[in-house]
Design an enzyme around this catalytic site. Structure first.
Site, PDB file in Angstrom:
ATOM      1  N   ARG A   1       3.499   4.453 -16.684  1.00 29.38           N
ATOM      2  CA  ARG A   1       3.905   4.175 -18.066  1.00 29.38           C
ATOM      3  C   ARG A   1       5.126   5.012 -18.441  1.00 29.38           C
ATOM      4  O   ARG A   1       6.071   4.519 -19.052  1.00 29.38           O
ATOM      5  CB  ARG A   1       2.757   4.461 -19.032  1.00 29.38           C
ATOM      6  CG  ARG A   1       1.571   3.552 -18.856  1.00 29.38           C
ATOM      7  CD  ARG A   1       1.879   2.136 -19.290  1.00 29.38           C
ATOM      8  NE  ARG A   1       0.695   1.309 -19.155  1.00 29.38           N
ATOM      9  CZ  ARG A   1       0.660   0.186 -18.465  1.00 29.38           C
ATOM     10  NH1 ARG A   1       1.728  -0.260 -17.837  1.00 29.38           N
ATOM     11  NH2 ARG A   1      -0.441  -0.522 -18.394  1.00 29.38           N
TER      12      ARG A   1
ATOM     13  N   CYS B   1      -7.183   2.581 -12.655  1.00 29.54           N
ATOM     14  CA  CYS B   1      -7.451   3.786 -11.872  1.00 29.54           C
ATOM     15  C   CYS B   1      -8.931   3.834 -11.519  1.00 29.54           C
ATOM     16  O   CYS B   1      -9.773   3.423 -12.304  1.00 29.54           O
ATOM     17  CB  CYS B   1      -7.106   5.038 -12.677  1.00 29.54           C
ATOM     18  SG  CYS B   1      -5.381   5.154 -13.165  1.00 29.54           S
TER      19      CYS B   1
ATOM     20  N   TYR C   1       4.000   6.060   2.481  1.00 25.03           N
ATOM     21  CA  TYR C   1       3.075   7.197   2.561  1.00 25.03           C
ATOM     22  C   TYR C   1       3.904   8.469   2.551  1.00 25.03           C
ATOM     23  O   TYR C   1       4.828   8.619   3.354  1.00 25.03           O
ATOM     24  CB  TYR C   1       2.218   7.081   3.829  1.00 25.03           C
ATOM     25  CG  TYR C   1       1.253   5.933   3.719  1.00 25.03           C
ATOM     26  CD1 TYR C   1      -0.059   6.141   3.327  1.00 25.03           C
ATOM     27  CD2 TYR C   1       1.672   4.624   3.946  1.00 25.03           C
ATOM     28  CE1 TYR C   1      -0.939   5.075   3.182  1.00 25.03           C
ATOM     29  CE2 TYR C   1       0.804   3.553   3.800  1.00 25.03           C
ATOM     30  CZ  TYR C   1      -0.501   3.792   3.414  1.00 25.03           C
ATOM     31  OH  TYR C   1      -1.365   2.746   3.260  1.00 25.03           O
TER      32      TYR C   1
ATOM     33  N   GLU D   1     -11.733   7.282  -5.387  1.00 24.16           N
ATOM     34  CA  GLU D   1     -11.869   6.920  -3.983  1.00 24.16           C
ATOM     35  C   GLU D   1     -13.255   7.344  -3.474  1.00 24.16           C
ATOM     36  O   GLU D   1     -13.862   8.276  -4.001  1.00 24.16           O
ATOM     37  CB  GLU D   1     -10.766   7.629  -3.178  1.00 24.16           C
ATOM     38  CG  GLU D   1     -10.660   7.215  -1.755  1.00 24.16           C
ATOM     39  CD  GLU D   1     -10.058   5.831  -1.575  1.00 24.16           C
ATOM     40  OE1 GLU D   1     -10.401   5.202  -0.570  1.00 24.16           O
ATOM     41  OE2 GLU D   1      -9.259   5.394  -2.413  1.00 24.16           O
TER      42      GLU D   1
ATOM     43  N   ARG E   1      -1.685   6.620   7.914  1.00 24.17           N
ATOM     44  CA  ARG E   1      -1.206   5.394   8.556  1.00 24.17           C
ATOM     45  C   ARG E   1      -0.141   5.712   9.601  1.00 24.17           C
ATOM     46  O   ARG E   1       1.029   5.365   9.441  1.00 24.17           O
ATOM     47  CB  ARG E   1      -0.635   4.431   7.517  1.00 24.17           C
ATOM     48  CG  ARG E   1      -1.632   3.793   6.583  1.00 24.17           C
ATOM     49  CD  ARG E   1      -2.638   2.877   7.290  1.00 24.17           C
ATOM     50  NE  ARG E   1      -2.061   1.855   8.128  1.00 24.17           N
ATOM     51  CZ  ARG E   1      -1.744   0.619   7.741  1.00 24.17           C
ATOM     52  NH1 ARG E   1      -1.968   0.253   6.496  1.00 24.17           N
ATOM     53  NH2 ARG E   1      -1.232  -0.237   8.600  1.00 24.17           N
TER      54      ARG E   1
ATOM     55  N   ARG F   1      -3.889   7.035  -3.977  1.00 24.92           N
ATOM     56  CA  ARG F   1      -3.579   5.819  -3.230  1.00 24.92           C
ATOM     57  C   ARG F   1      -3.157   4.729  -4.205  1.00 24.92           C
ATOM     58  O   ARG F   1      -3.611   4.699  -5.349  1.00 24.92           O
ATOM     59  CB  ARG F   1      -4.794   5.366  -2.422  1.00 24.92           C
ATOM     60  CG  ARG F   1      -5.102   6.265  -1.240  1.00 24.92           C
ATOM     61  CD  ARG F   1      -6.383   5.819  -0.532  1.00 24.92           C
ATOM     62  NE  ARG F   1      -6.608   6.532   0.707  1.00 24.92           N
ATOM     63  CZ  ARG F   1      -7.233   7.700   0.806  1.00 24.92           C
ATOM     64  NH1 ARG F   1      -7.685   8.302  -0.286  1.00 24.92           N
ATOM     65  NH2 ARG F   1      -7.405   8.278   1.984  1.00 24.92           N
TER      66      ARG F   1
ATOM     67  N   ARG G   1       0.841  -1.197   0.000  1.00 25.95           N
ATOM     68  CA  ARG G   1       0.000   0.000   0.000  1.00 25.95           C
ATOM     69  C   ARG G   1       0.871   1.239   0.000  1.00 25.95           C
ATOM     70  O   ARG G   1       1.987   1.237   0.490  1.00 25.95           O
ATOM     71  CB  ARG G   1      -0.890   0.033   1.249  1.00 25.95           C
ATOM     72  CG  ARG G   1      -2.072  -0.905   1.226  1.00 25.95           C
ATOM     73  CD  ARG G   1      -3.095  -0.577   0.155  1.00 25.95           C
ATOM     74  NE  ARG G   1      -3.356   0.835  -0.007  1.00 25.95           N
ATOM     75  CZ  ARG G   1      -4.293   1.518   0.631  1.00 25.95           C
ATOM     76  NH1 ARG G   1      -5.093   0.929   1.482  1.00 25.95           N
ATOM     77  NH2 ARG G   1      -4.455   2.804   0.407  1.00 25.95           N
TER      78      ARG G   1
END
Length: 120
Positions: free
Chosen positions: A63, A74, A107, A77, A115, A89, A7
């Site tokens: 890419r 994609c 992060y 959220e 987090r 994210r 993540r």
């Protein structure tokens, strides 16, 4: 080999094409570097962006970084009230020979607040 999920997230300074691409490149580069990955290790990557980011697809940065044969997706959220704005994210699936404890989540640029339980 075992498939693991990594993540990550990065807060983008503005809804601007170049800033989205720069932030996504920074995030993907950090995930690859901190986990000692090469492109053949990456099975797929899923990106989400908060609804306030619409200027570009984050997958374009991947890419441009040379990961041409990695499946990318994609999505938007969930629009949770009072959530952190302008966030890209990442959920990367990787095929590596190590345990889950050897995976480093990343992060950046304010997204560390998402987090606080993780060492950066």
């Amino acid at each position: 080999m075992t498939v693991h999920a990594i993540r990550g997230a990065v807060q983008v300074s503005a809804d601007d094409r170049s800033r989205i691409l720069e932030a996504t490149t920074e995030l993907v580069t950090a995930v690859m570097t901190r986990n000692s990955l090469v492109s053949d290790d990456v099975v797929s990557m899923l990106f989400t962006m908060t609804p306030d980011l619409t200027a570009e697809f984050p997958a374009l940065a991947v890419r441009k970084a040379g990961l041409y044969d990695v499946p990318l997706l994609c999505a938007v959220e969930i629009a949770v009230p009072d959530s952190m704005p302008r966030v890209v994210r990442l959920l990367a699936h990787v095929d590596v020979d190590r345990g889950r404890s050897g995976i480093r989540h990343v992060y950046l640029d304010g997204a560390e607040a998402l987090r606080p339980d993780l060492e950066q």
